[in-house]
Each structure stands twice: as structure tokens, then as C-alpha cells.
Design a protein around this motif. Structure first.
Motif, PDB file in Angstrom:
ATOM      1  N   SER A  98      11.572  58.614  34.101  1.00  0.00           N
ATOM      2  CA  SER A  98      11.906  57.382  34.824  1.00  0.00           C
ATOM      3  C   SER A  98      11.294  56.171  34.125  1.00  0.00           C
ATOM      4  O   SER A  98      11.952  55.141  33.976  1.00  0.00           O
ATOM      5  CB  SER A  98      11.406  57.452  36.260  1.00  0.00           C
ATOM      6  OG  SER A  98      12.069  58.443  36.976  1.00  0.00           O
ATOM      7  N   ILE A  99      10.054  56.306  33.691  1.00  0.00           N
ATOM      8  CA  ILE A  99       9.406  55.210  32.969  1.00  0.00           C
ATOM      9  C   ILE A  99      10.119  54.940  31.653  1.00  0.00           C
ATOM     10  O   ILE A  99      10.359  53.785  31.281  1.00  0.00           O
ATOM     11  CB  ILE A  99       7.912  55.522  32.746  1.00  0.00           C
ATOM     12  CG1 ILE A  99       7.184  55.520  34.088  1.00  0.00           C
ATOM     13  CG2 ILE A  99       7.280  54.529  31.787  1.00  0.00           C
ATOM     14  CD1 ILE A  99       5.776  56.068  34.027  1.00  0.00           C
ATOM     15  N   ILE A 100      10.498  55.997  30.942  1.00  0.00           N
ATOM     16  CA  ILE A 100      11.199  55.836  29.670  1.00  0.00           C
ATOM     17  C   ILE A 100      12.560  55.183  29.881  1.00  0.00           C
ATOM     18  O   ILE A 100      12.942  54.268  29.135  1.00  0.00           O
ATOM     19  CB  ILE A 100      11.335  57.199  28.954  1.00  0.00           C
ATOM     20  CG1 ILE A 100       9.964  57.670  28.479  1.00  0.00           C
ATOM     21  CG2 ILE A 100      12.308  57.118  27.786  1.00  0.00           C
ATOM     22  CD1 ILE A 100       9.945  59.086  27.966  1.00  0.00           C
ATOM     23  N   TYR A 102      13.526  53.224  32.361  1.00  0.00           N
ATOM     24  CA  TYR A 102      13.342  51.823  32.734  1.00  0.00           C
ATOM     25  C   TYR A 102      12.937  50.981  31.529  1.00  0.00           C
ATOM     26  O   TYR A 102      13.451  49.878  31.333  1.00  0.00           O
ATOM     27  CB  TYR A 102      12.301  51.683  33.841  1.00  0.00           C
ATOM     28  CG  TYR A 102      12.019  50.249  34.159  1.00  0.00           C
ATOM     29  CD1 TYR A 102      12.946  49.495  34.862  1.00  0.00           C
ATOM     30  CD2 TYR A 102      10.843  49.633  33.732  1.00  0.00           C
ATOM     31  CE1 TYR A 102      12.711  48.157  35.140  1.00  0.00           C
ATOM     32  CE2 TYR A 102      10.610  48.305  34.001  1.00  0.00           C
ATOM     33  CZ  TYR A 102      11.542  47.575  34.708  1.00  0.00           C
ATOM     34  OH  TYR A 102      11.307  46.264  34.972  1.00  0.00           O
ATOM     35  N   THR A 103      12.039  51.475  30.711  1.00  0.00           N
ATOM     36  CA  THR A 103      11.612  50.738  29.524  1.00  0.00           C
ATOM     37  C   THR A 103      12.773  50.542  28.560  1.00  0.00           C
ATOM     38  O   THR A 103      12.964  49.458  28.004  1.00  0.00           O
ATOM     39  CB  THR A 103      10.456  51.480  28.824  1.00  0.00           C
ATOM     40  OG1 THR A 103       9.413  51.694  29.769  1.00  0.00           O
ATOM     41  CG2 THR A 103       9.933  50.684  27.649  1.00  0.00           C
ATOM     42  N   PHE A 104      13.565  51.592  28.372  1.00  0.00           N
ATOM     43  CA  PHE A 104      14.722  51.505  27.481  1.00  0.00           C
ATOM     44  C   PHE A 104      15.728  50.478  27.993  1.00  0.00           C
ATOM     45  O   PHE A 104      16.237  49.654  27.224  1.00  0.00           O
ATOM     46  CB  PHE A 104      15.369  52.891  27.343  1.00  0.00           C
ATOM     47  CG  PHE A 104      16.570  52.915  26.457  1.00  0.00           C
ATOM     48  CD1 PHE A 104      16.445  52.767  25.094  1.00  0.00           C
ATOM     49  CD2 PHE A 104      17.834  53.079  27.004  1.00  0.00           C
ATOM     50  CE1 PHE A 104      17.557  52.775  24.283  1.00  0.00           C
ATOM     51  CE2 PHE A 104      18.954  53.096  26.201  1.00  0.00           C
ATOM     52  CZ  PHE A 104      18.824  52.953  24.842  1.00  0.00           C
ATOM     53  N   LEU A 105      16.007  50.511  29.274  1.00  0.00           N
ATOM     54  CA  LEU A 105      16.957  49.542  29.844  1.00  0.00           C
ATOM     55  C   LEU A 105      16.405  48.122  29.798  1.00  0.00           C
ATOM     56  O   LEU A 105      17.168  47.174  29.612  1.00  0.00           O
ATOM     57  CB  LEU A 105      17.320  49.949  31.269  1.00  0.00           C
ATOM     58  CG  LEU A 105      18.144  51.223  31.385  1.00  0.00           C
ATOM     59  CD1 LEU A 105      18.352  51.594  32.839  1.00  0.00           C
ATOM     60  CD2 LEU A 105      19.468  51.091  30.670  1.00  0.00           C
ATOM     61  N   SER A 106      15.106  47.969  29.957  1.00  0.00           N
ATOM     62  CA  SER A 106      14.497  46.646  29.845  1.00  0.00           C
ATOM     63  C   SER A 106      14.599  46.117  28.421  1.00  0.00           C
ATOM     64  O   SER A 106      14.861  44.921  28.217  1.00  0.00           O
ATOM     65  CB  SER A 106      13.037  46.684  30.266  1.00  0.00           C
ATOM     66  OG  SER A 106      12.934  46.965  31.621  1.00  0.00           O
ATOM     67  N   MET A 107      14.409  46.992  27.437  1.00  0.00           N
ATOM     68  CA  MET A 107      14.549  46.570  26.042  1.00  0.00           C
ATOM     69  C   MET A 107      15.983  46.164  25.735  1.00  0.00           C
ATOM     70  O   MET A 107      16.217  45.176  25.042  1.00  0.00           O
ATOM     71  CB  MET A 107      14.087  47.676  25.097  1.00  0.00           C
ATOM     72  CG  MET A 107      12.602  47.869  25.083  1.00  0.00           C
ATOM     73  SD  MET A 107      11.931  49.148  24.005  1.00  0.00           S
ATOM     74  CE  MET A 107      13.264  49.911  23.211  1.00  0.00           C
ATOM     75  N   ILE A 108      16.940  46.914  26.256  1.00  0.00           N
ATOM     76  CA  ILE A 108      18.345  46.562  26.045  1.00  0.00           C
ATOM     77  C   ILE A 108      18.648  45.213  26.695  1.00  0.00           C
ATOM     78  O   ILE A 108      19.339  44.374  26.118  1.00  0.00           O
ATOM     79  CB  ILE A 108      19.276  47.664  26.608  1.00  0.00           C
ATOM     80  CG1 ILE A 108      19.199  48.902  25.728  1.00  0.00           C
ATOM     81  CG2 ILE A 108      20.710  47.176  26.701  1.00  0.00           C
ATOM     82  CD1 ILE A 108      19.985  50.068  26.252  1.00  0.00           C
ATOM     83  N   LYS A 109      18.109  44.990  27.879  1.00  0.00           N
ATOM     84  CA  LYS A 109      18.312  43.716  28.569  1.00  0.00           C
ATOM     85  C   LYS A 109      17.747  42.557  27.757  1.00  0.00           C
ATOM     86  O   LYS A 109      18.370  41.503  27.639  1.00  0.00           O
ATOM     87  CB  LYS A 109      17.678  43.756  29.950  1.00  0.00           C
ATOM     88  CG  LYS A 109      17.874  42.485  30.737  1.00  0.00           C
ATOM     89  CD  LYS A 109      16.531  41.953  31.156  1.00  0.00           C
ATOM     90  CE  LYS A 109      16.695  40.620  31.851  1.00  0.00           C
ATOM     91  NZ  LYS A 109      15.460  39.891  31.887  1.00  0.00           N
ATOM     92  N   GLU A 110      16.572  42.764  27.185  1.00  0.00           N
ATOM     93  CA  GLU A 110      15.968  41.701  26.384  1.00  0.00           C
ATOM     94  C   GLU A 110      16.764  41.425  25.125  1.00  0.00           C
ATOM     95  O   GLU A 110      16.824  40.286  24.659  1.00  0.00           O
ATOM     96  CB  GLU A 110      14.520  42.061  26.028  1.00  0.00           C
ATOM     97  CG  GLU A 110      13.591  42.114  27.221  1.00  0.00           C
ATOM     98  CD  GLU A 110      13.511  40.798  27.963  1.00  0.00           C
ATOM     99  OE1 GLU A 110      13.533  39.735  27.319  1.00  0.00           O
ATOM    100  OE2 GLU A 110      13.466  40.831  29.206  1.00  0.00           O
ATOM    101  N   LEU A 111      17.391  42.449  24.556  1.00  0.00           N
ATOM    102  CA  LEU A 111      18.211  42.237  23.363  1.00  0.00           C
ATOM    103  C   LEU A 111      19.503  41.502  23.699  1.00  0.00           C
ATOM    104  O   LEU A 111      19.985  40.697  22.910  1.00  0.00           O
ATOM    105  CB  LEU A 111      18.543  43.584  22.705  1.00  0.00           C
ATOM    106  CG  LEU A 111      17.391  44.301  22.025  1.00  0.00           C
ATOM    107  CD1 LEU A 111      17.832  45.693  21.564  1.00  0.00           C
ATOM    108  CD2 LEU A 111      16.867  43.500  20.871  1.00  0.00           C
ATOM    109  N   ILE A 112      20.060  41.775  24.864  1.00  0.00           N
ATOM    110  CA  ILE A 112      21.315  41.155  25.248  1.00  0.00           C
ATOM    111  C   ILE A 112      21.103  39.707  25.693  1.00  0.00           C
ATOM    112  O   ILE A 112      21.849  38.817  25.311  1.00  0.00           O
ATOM    113  CB  ILE A 112      22.001  41.962  26.364  1.00  0.00           C
ATOM    114  CG1 ILE A 112      22.462  43.303  25.822  1.00  0.00           C
ATOM    115  CG2 ILE A 112      23.179  41.208  26.958  1.00  0.00           C
ATOM    116  CD1 ILE A 112      23.010  44.252  26.869  1.00  0.00           C
ATOM    117  N   VAL A 113      20.100  39.486  26.529  1.00  0.00           N
ATOM    118  CA  VAL A 113      19.905  38.146  27.105  1.00  0.00           C
ATOM    119  C   VAL A 113      18.977  37.315  26.277  1.00  0.00           C
ATOM    120  O   VAL A 113      18.175  37.572  25.577  1.00  0.00           O
ATOM    121  CB  VAL A 113      19.372  38.257  28.550  1.00  0.00           C
ATOM    122  CG1 VAL A 113      19.070  36.893  29.105  1.00  0.00           C
ATOM    123  CG2 VAL A 113      20.386  38.964  29.393  1.00  0.00           C
TER     124      VAL A 113
END
Length: 113
Positions: A98-100, A102-113
């Protein structure tokens, strides 16, 4: 009031946090209360689901609470002690994953936005 992409992605991240933490928390309560929580899940799920309301309720229950129930029923054939140890290991793996995720999705969000 304007809706920005950043706000929408933050809301999506919060929804993912809620789902992952609810799955983990329900697994922890299954670890402690065992049959009570499994019986509660059985009462909340319609089998077979015939109406659209029952199908939506089942999708919500399985999406929010289903992983702990599924894992515990799969290891239910072992004795009490082995079942508890296996479930603790499964909860640990689920928490780390779950932590991995969430971290992965947060990194993708930061790359997109």
C-alpha cells in the motif's frame, strides 16, 4: 470557484489513501476479532446479487473490505496459530505494498502536474 487539476489529483490521492488504509484496518480487525468480522462481511454481501442496488453494495464491500476477508478465507484451512502468523505476514505485505502503490502514484502525479 475554479477547479484546478492539482485539486482533483489531490482528491484522487486522498481517495486512494482511504481505500488502502480501510483495507489494511479491516484486515487488522479481522486479526483481532476473527469470526465476528468475517460474519459481518458475510452479512453485508449479497449472494447472489440480483438487483443493481445489491451489485453496487457488493462492489463497495469488496472494494473497501474485501482483501482481508479473501486472504483470511484462503488461509482458513490451517490451525489457529499458523493462520495468525500467515495473516500477520499478509498484513505486513499488504501494508508495504500500500505504501509503495501510494508513493508510486504520488510520483506519477508529480510528473504529470
Amino acid at each position: 470557484m475554479y477547479v484546478y487539476v492539482d485539486y482533483i489529483t489531490d482528491i484522487i490521492k486522498l481517495f486512494i489513501i482511504v481505500v488502502l488504509s480501510t483495507q489494511f484496518a479491516y484486515g487488522c480487525t479481522i486479526l483481532l476479532l476473527e469470526r465476528t468480522m468475517l460474519d459481518y462481511y458475510d452479512l453485508a454481501v449479497y449472494r447472489p446479487a440480483t438487483t443493481i442496488f445489491q451489485k453496487i453494495t457488493n462492489a463497495f464491500q469488496k472494494g473497501m473490505f474485501g482483501s482481508g476477508y479473501y486472504i483470511y478465507t484462503k488461509i482458513g484451512k490451517y490451525n489457529w496459530f499458523v493462520r495468525k502468523i500467515l495473516f500477520i505476514l499478509a498484513l505486513f505485505v499488504q501494508g508495504v505494498l500500500s505504501i509503495i502503490v501510494y508513493t508510486f502514484l504520488s510520483m506519477i502525479k508529480e510528473l504529470i502536474v
